[in-house]
Design an enzyme around this catalytic site. Structure first.
Site, PDB file in Angstrom:
ATOM      1  N   LYS A  22      19.618 -23.940 -22.899  1.00 20.36           N
ATOM      2  CA  LYS A  22      19.402 -25.395 -22.957  1.00 20.36           C
ATOM      3  C   LYS A  22      19.189 -25.862 -24.395  1.00 20.36           C
ATOM      4  O   LYS A  22      19.812 -26.837 -24.838  1.00 20.36           O
ATOM      5  CB  LYS A  22      18.176 -25.776 -22.117  1.00 20.36           C
ATOM      6  CG  LYS A  22      17.764 -27.222 -22.288  1.00 20.36           C
ATOM      7  CD  LYS A  22      16.468 -27.543 -21.591  1.00 20.36           C
ATOM      8  CE  LYS A  22      15.230 -27.095 -22.314  1.00 20.36           C
ATOM      9  NZ  LYS A  22      14.551 -28.089 -23.145  1.00 20.36           N
ATOM     10  N   ASN A  23      18.323 -25.180 -25.131  1.00 14.92           N
ATOM     11  CA  ASN A  23      17.994 -25.692 -26.466  1.00 14.92           C
ATOM     12  C   ASN A  23      19.142 -25.531 -27.456  1.00 14.92           C
ATOM     13  O   ASN A  23      19.227 -26.286 -28.426  1.00 14.92           O
ATOM     14  CB  ASN A  23      16.712 -25.042 -26.991  1.00 14.92           C
ATOM     15  CG  ASN A  23      15.488 -25.579 -26.264  1.00 14.92           C
ATOM     16  OD1 ASN A  23      15.572 -26.592 -25.560  1.00 14.92           O
ATOM     17  ND2 ASN A  23      14.356 -24.913 -26.414  1.00 14.92           N
ATOM     18  N   ARG A  93      13.088 -34.663 -25.812  1.00 10.64           N
ATOM     19  CA  ARG A  93      12.723 -34.381 -27.198  1.00 10.64           C
ATOM     20  C   ARG A  93      13.971 -34.326 -28.089  1.00 10.64           C
ATOM     21  O   ARG A  93      14.012 -34.828 -29.193  1.00 10.64           O
ATOM     22  CB  ARG A  93      12.011 -33.020 -27.198  1.00 10.64           C
ATOM     23  CG  ARG A  93      11.516 -32.567 -28.512  1.00 10.64           C
ATOM     24  CD  ARG A  93      10.182 -33.175 -28.821  1.00 10.64           C
ATOM     25  NE  ARG A  93       9.895 -33.058 -30.231  1.00 10.64           N
ATOM     26  CZ  ARG A  93       9.218 -33.974 -30.911  1.00 10.64           C
ATOM     27  NH1 ARG A  93       8.786 -35.061 -30.338  1.00 10.64           N
ATOM     28  NH2 ARG A  93       8.979 -33.794 -32.179  1.00 10.64           N
ATOM     29  N   CYS A 117       8.093 -32.946 -23.638  1.00  6.74           N
ATOM     30  CA  CYS A 117       6.854 -32.452 -23.033  1.00  6.74           C
ATOM     31  C   CYS A 117       5.656 -32.718 -23.935  1.00  6.74           C
ATOM     32  O   CYS A 117       5.759 -32.587 -25.157  1.00  6.74           O
ATOM     33  CB  CYS A 117       6.975 -30.946 -22.777  1.00  6.74           C
ATOM     34  SG  CYS A 117       8.055 -30.577 -21.393  1.00  6.74           S
ATOM     35  N   ARG A 122       3.626 -32.970 -32.271  1.00  2.37           N
ATOM     36  CA  ARG A 122       5.067 -32.927 -32.498  1.00  2.37           C
ATOM     37  C   ARG A 122       5.570 -34.004 -33.485  1.00  2.37           C
ATOM     38  O   ARG A 122       6.385 -34.859 -33.128  1.00  2.37           O
ATOM     39  CB  ARG A 122       5.832 -33.016 -31.166  1.00  2.37           C
ATOM     40  CG  ARG A 122       5.339 -32.004 -30.156  1.00  2.37           C
ATOM     41  CD  ARG A 122       6.158 -31.964 -28.903  1.00  2.37           C
ATOM     42  NE  ARG A 122       7.252 -31.006 -28.978  1.00  2.37           N
ATOM     43  CZ  ARG A 122       8.065 -30.701 -27.964  1.00  2.37           C
ATOM     44  NH1 ARG A 122       7.918 -31.287 -26.804  1.00  2.37           N
ATOM     45  NH2 ARG A 122       9.034 -29.831 -28.118  1.00  2.37           N
ATOM     46  N   PRO A 123       5.080 -33.993 -34.728  1.00  4.42           N
ATOM     47  CA  PRO A 123       5.552 -34.983 -35.703  1.00  4.42           C
ATOM     48  C   PRO A 123       6.997 -34.722 -36.129  1.00  4.42           C
ATOM     49  O   PRO A 123       7.574 -33.686 -35.803  1.00  4.42           O
ATOM     50  CB  PRO A 123       4.597 -34.799 -36.888  1.00  4.42           C
ATOM     51  CG  PRO A 123       4.097 -33.401 -36.769  1.00  4.42           C
ATOM     52  CD  PRO A 123       4.121 -33.036 -35.319  1.00  4.42           C
ATOM     53  N   ASP A 125       7.926 -35.267 -39.523  1.00  7.75           N
ATOM     54  CA  ASP A 125       7.931 -35.360 -40.992  1.00  7.75           C
ATOM     55  C   ASP A 125       8.918 -34.397 -41.656  1.00  7.75           C
ATOM     56  O   ASP A 125       9.532 -34.741 -42.674  1.00  7.75           O
ATOM     57  CB  ASP A 125       6.509 -35.140 -41.534  1.00  7.75           C
ATOM     58  CG  ASP A 125       5.936 -33.801 -41.115  1.00  7.75           C
ATOM     59  OD1 ASP A 125       5.948 -33.505 -39.902  1.00  7.75           O
ATOM     60  OD2 ASP A 125       5.489 -33.026 -41.981  1.00  7.75           O
ATOM     61  N   GLN A 126       9.100 -33.214 -41.098  1.00  5.93           N
ATOM     62  CA  GLN A 126      10.007 -32.241 -41.733  1.00  5.93           C
ATOM     63  C   GLN A 126      11.471 -32.660 -41.579  1.00  5.93           C
ATOM     64  O   GLN A 126      12.295 -32.410 -42.459  1.00  5.93           O
ATOM     65  CB  GLN A 126       9.792 -30.838 -41.157  1.00  5.93           C
ATOM     66  CG  GLN A 126       8.393 -30.301 -41.368  1.00  5.93           C
ATOM     67  CD  GLN A 126       8.005 -30.262 -42.839  1.00  5.93           C
ATOM     68  OE1 GLN A 126       8.689 -29.658 -43.669  1.00  5.93           O
ATOM     69  NE2 GLN A 126       6.901 -30.921 -43.176  1.00  5.93           N
ATOM     70  N   ASP A 307       7.523 -20.947 -25.789  1.00  8.78           N
ATOM     71  CA  ASP A 307       8.063 -21.401 -24.502  1.00  8.78           C
ATOM     72  C   ASP A 307       7.897 -20.354 -23.395  1.00  8.78           C
ATOM     73  O   ASP A 307       8.278 -20.598 -22.247  1.00  8.78           O
ATOM     74  CB  ASP A 307       9.547 -21.781 -24.645  1.00  8.78           C
ATOM     75  CG  ASP A 307       9.725 -23.146 -25.285  1.00  8.78           C
ATOM     76  OD1 ASP A 307       8.706 -23.810 -25.563  1.00  8.78           O
ATOM     77  OD2 ASP A 307      10.876 -23.560 -25.510  1.00  8.78           O
ATOM     78  N   ARG A 401      14.285 -30.128 -15.693  1.00 11.33           N
ATOM     79  CA  ARG A 401      14.749 -30.451 -17.055  1.00 11.33           C
ATOM     80  C   ARG A 401      15.370 -29.233 -17.732  1.00 11.33           C
ATOM     81  O   ARG A 401      16.229 -29.383 -18.599  1.00 11.33           O
ATOM     82  CB  ARG A 401      13.565 -30.912 -17.910  1.00 11.33           C
ATOM     83  CG  ARG A 401      13.010 -32.241 -17.485  1.00 11.33           C
ATOM     84  CD  ARG A 401      11.834 -32.612 -18.315  1.00 11.33           C
ATOM     85  NE  ARG A 401      12.239 -32.651 -19.724  1.00 11.33           N
ATOM     86  CZ  ARG A 401      11.528 -33.167 -20.688  1.00 11.33           C
ATOM     87  NH1 ARG A 401      10.364 -33.697 -20.413  1.00 11.33           N
ATOM     88  NH2 ARG A 401      11.962 -33.169 -21.924  1.00 11.33           N
TER      89      ARG A 401
HETATM   90  C1  UD1 Z   1      11.804 -26.759 -30.111  1.00 12.15           C
HETATM   91  C2  UD1 Z   1      12.181 -26.519 -28.680  1.00 12.15           C
HETATM   92  C3  UD1 Z   1      10.947 -26.207 -27.851  1.00 12.15           C
HETATM   93  C4  UD1 Z   1      10.170 -25.050 -28.457  1.00 12.15           C
HETATM   94  C5  UD1 Z   1       9.915 -25.276 -29.942  1.00 12.15           C
HETATM   95  C6  UD1 Z   1       9.320 -24.066 -30.639  1.00 12.15           C
HETATM   96  C7  UD1 Z   1      14.154 -27.867 -28.372  1.00 12.15           C
HETATM   97  C8  UD1 Z   1      14.736 -29.098 -27.814  1.00 12.15           C
HETATM   98  N1  UD1 Z   1      12.834 -27.702 -28.177  1.00 12.15           N
HETATM   99  O1  UD1 Z   1      10.935 -27.894 -30.115  1.00 12.15           O
HETATM  100  O2  UD1 Z   1      11.361 -25.871 -26.531  1.00 12.15           O
HETATM  101  O3  UD1 Z   1       8.909 -24.953 -27.820  1.00 12.15           O
HETATM  102  O4  UD1 Z   1      11.157 -25.602 -30.618  1.00 12.15           O
HETATM  103  O5  UD1 Z   1      10.145 -22.943 -30.484  1.00 12.15           O
HETATM  104  O6  UD1 Z   1      14.820 -27.017 -28.944  1.00 12.15           O
HETATM  105  N2  UD1 Z   1       6.429 -29.768 -36.721  1.00 12.15           N
HETATM  106  C9  UD1 Z   1       5.934 -30.526 -37.765  1.00 12.15           C
HETATM  107  N3  UD1 Z   1       6.774 -31.452 -38.346  1.00 12.15           N
HETATM  108  C10 UD1 Z   1       8.060 -31.608 -37.959  1.00 12.15           C
HETATM  109  C11 UD1 Z   1       8.555 -30.831 -36.898  1.00 12.15           C
HETATM  110  C12 UD1 Z   1       7.716 -29.910 -36.299  1.00 12.15           C
HETATM  111  O7  UD1 Z   1       4.772 -30.405 -38.146  1.00 12.15           O
HETATM  112  O8  UD1 Z   1       8.766 -32.447 -38.547  1.00 12.15           O
HETATM  113  C13 UD1 Z   1       5.550 -28.772 -36.056  1.00 12.15           C
HETATM  114  C14 UD1 Z   1       5.340 -29.056 -34.572  1.00 12.15           C
HETATM  115  O9  UD1 Z   1       4.299 -29.976 -34.366  1.00 12.15           O
HETATM  116  C15 UD1 Z   1       5.008 -27.679 -34.046  1.00 12.15           C
HETATM  117  C16 UD1 Z   1       5.873 -26.762 -34.925  1.00 12.15           C
HETATM  118  O10 UD1 Z   1       6.223 -27.530 -36.066  1.00 12.15           O
HETATM  119  O11 UD1 Z   1       3.650 -27.401 -34.263  1.00 12.15           O
HETATM  120  C17 UD1 Z   1       7.146 -26.267 -34.267  1.00 12.15           C
HETATM  121  O12 UD1 Z   1       7.864 -27.388 -33.764  1.00 12.15           O
HETATM  122  P1  UD1 Z   1       9.440 -27.383 -33.648  1.00 12.15           P
HETATM  123  O13 UD1 Z   1       9.955 -26.008 -33.930  1.00 12.15           O
HETATM  124  O14 UD1 Z   1       9.973 -28.519 -34.436  1.00 12.15           O
HETATM  125  O15 UD1 Z   1       9.620 -27.689 -32.139  1.00 12.15           O
HETATM  126  P2  UD1 Z   1      10.624 -28.676 -31.460  1.00 12.15           P
HETATM  127  O16 UD1 Z   1      11.878 -28.779 -32.258  1.00 12.15           O
HETATM  128  O17 UD1 Z   1       9.892 -29.926 -31.089  1.00 12.15           O
END
Ligand code: UD1
Length: 422
Positions: A22-23, A93, A117, A122-123, A125-126, A307, A401
């Site tokens: 899925k991802n 997401r 979820c 889940r910011p 910023d990156q 996950d 989902r």
């Molecule tokens: C994706 C997956 C999700 C999985 C997660 C971690 C999809 C659609 N979802 O979620 O199933 O649980 O990877 O393997 O592929 N963070 C920041 N700033 C940012 C982005 C992320 O601080 O701009 C933090 C998040 O809050 C979290 C960590 O980085 O603590 C990892 O998040 P991220 O890898 O981005 O997860 P998702 O892409 O949301």
């Protein structure tokens, strides 16, 4: 709305085929609109997150031809808008990938802040840091992100957090930038490599996906392709935990054992037998035995996946001894624990929500439970199938989902599970 009615206590036996990831599929669908030629995607999972994203790209004008449940043809030539309606965006997401894809394709994007979820802050910023490094002006306005760039220019950037979403999103914008982009501190999950391979099959030049640094050599144009998505690591891991918890014997087909290593080694450590061959794993847990306790800490790939954290906790709930489960990716991923307690599980979550102690109990009994998120739903299903007696699971739309025909696949393995309308 539907519920699962589960009569637990039966071991799972037989064979199950794992679907496409899925991802990976979510990133690949967004990437497909970068070219004006037709792209064919195979081994697509037929789950609601995928269907929402396909609707979202259709809503901005893309041609989406669902050839079958597991195959879609997408043509981005007909896209007329860069404004994605919040109706789609707030459901999933991964709608954030439309930012990267539309920036790459049209130099403009207007996408609401994504839903998904509720497992932490889940910011974004990156993601925005990466886009800005490529010269994009990004603004957060009234719950939306507006992005605009005249000319994407490759650059060197270092991510502060190894984010899966940011890594893929920045790749999507960088493939059509002028010059070379180097992204350091990237995530290394199998689906990142799959999205990179897909983009390369469209003519992109991405090197290093799966390592700490990704190099993207910008190209002027991408072309059509036919691509088959990798198997879903998390669906496979979930079935492995289902077998471990119900004490069964199941062979999983269409898997990449390498992607399952952290899960396999944890199951071996607690006394579950796992045999690997080319594209299969067989999981055997002996009836009447209890798994051993252990420590689990989630981490970025190749670490134990966040996950899979709820699912392994559901297995450890009936272990011999006490286990520690630490969550190091998301801030609030233990909401399912209060549901497991209804079954007689003895689990203490640390006040700051960073870990839990699982005091293994000999057995648990069925209960009525509410699913708080997707992977929690998988964990509660594992628990209900391992428990004695009847459970009712509400909120199974979360499970749908990310898991295709979950109840059907489980019934084929001998589980007593029915999906009934409420
Ligand atoms: C994706 C997956 C999700 C999985 C997660 C971690 C999809 C659609 N979802 O979620 O199933 O649980 O990877 O393997 O592929 N963070 C920041 N700033 C940012 C982005 C992320 O601080 O701009 C933090 C998040 O809050 C979290 C960590 O980085 O603590 C990892 O998040 P991220 O890898 O981005 O997860 P998702 O892409 O949301």
């Amino acid at each position: 709305m539907n519920q699962y009615i589960i009569n637990g206590g039966k071991p799972l036996y037989g064979d199950v085929t794992i679907g496409g990831a899925k991802n990976a599929a979510l990133g690949i669908i967004a990437a497909a609109i970068l070219t004006d030629e037709t792209v064919t995607i195979e081994n697509l999972p037929n789950v609601s997150d995928i269907n929402v994203l396909l609707e979202a790209i259709r809503s901005i004008g893309a041609t989406v031809d669902r050839v079958s449940d597991h195959e879609v043809k997408i043509c981005g030539a007909t896209i007329t808008s860069e404004v994605v309606d919040s109706e789609y965006v707030q459901k999933i997401r991964a709608s954030y990938y439309l930012l990267g894809a539309l920036i790459g394709k049209r130099g403009k994007a207007h996408v609401a802040m994504p839903g998904g979820c509720e497992i932490g802050a889940r910011p974004m910023d990156q993601h925005l840091k990466g886009f800005r490094a490529l010269g994009v002006k990004c603004e957060e306005l009234d719950g939306s992100i507006e992005a605009e760039v005249e000319h994407l220019k490759g650059s060197h950037m270092v991510l502060d957090v190894s984010s899966v979403g940011a890594t893929i999103n920045i790749m999507l914008a960088a493939v059509l930038a002028e010059g070379t982009t180097v992204i350091e501190g990237v995530a290394k999950e199998p689906h990142i490599v799959d999205v990179a391979n897909f983009l390369n099959s469209m003519g992109a030049k991405i090197r290093g996906a799966g390592t700490n640094a990704i190099r993207v050599y910008g190209t002027e144009k991408l072309h059509g392709t036919t691509y088959s998505i990798i198997p879903d690591q998390i669906e496979a891991g979930t079935f492995m935990c289902l077998v471990a918890a119900t004490k069964g014997d199941v062979t999983l087909h269409n898997v990449i054992p390498k992607h399952l290593e952290s899960i396999t080694s944890k199951l071996l450590e607690i006394g579950v037998n796992v045999e690997e061959s080319d594209e299969e794993v067989r999981v055997v847990a002996l009836p009447g035995t209890r798994v051993r306790s252990t420590r689990v800490q989630t981490n970025v790939y190749p670490g134990f996946p966040t996950d899979m954290q709820p699912q392994i906790t559901a297995v450890l709930m009936c272990a011999q001894g006490n286990s520690d489960v630490t969550e190091s990716i998301f801030e609030s991923r233990f909401r399912y624990v209060e549901q497991l307690r209804k079954m007689g599980a003895s689990i203490d979550v640390k006040e700051d929500q960073s870990s839990c102690k699982v005091h293994g109990v000999a057995a648990v009994t069925g209960a009525d439970m509410d699913i708080p998120d997707l992977r929690a739903g998988a964990a509660l299903t594992i628990a209900a199938l391992a428990a004695e007696g009847r459970s009712v699971l509400s909120g199974i739309e979360y499970i749908e989902r990310g898991y295709e025909d979950f109840d059907l696949k489980l019934r084929e393995l001998g589980a007593d599970i029915e999906k009934v309308p409420v």
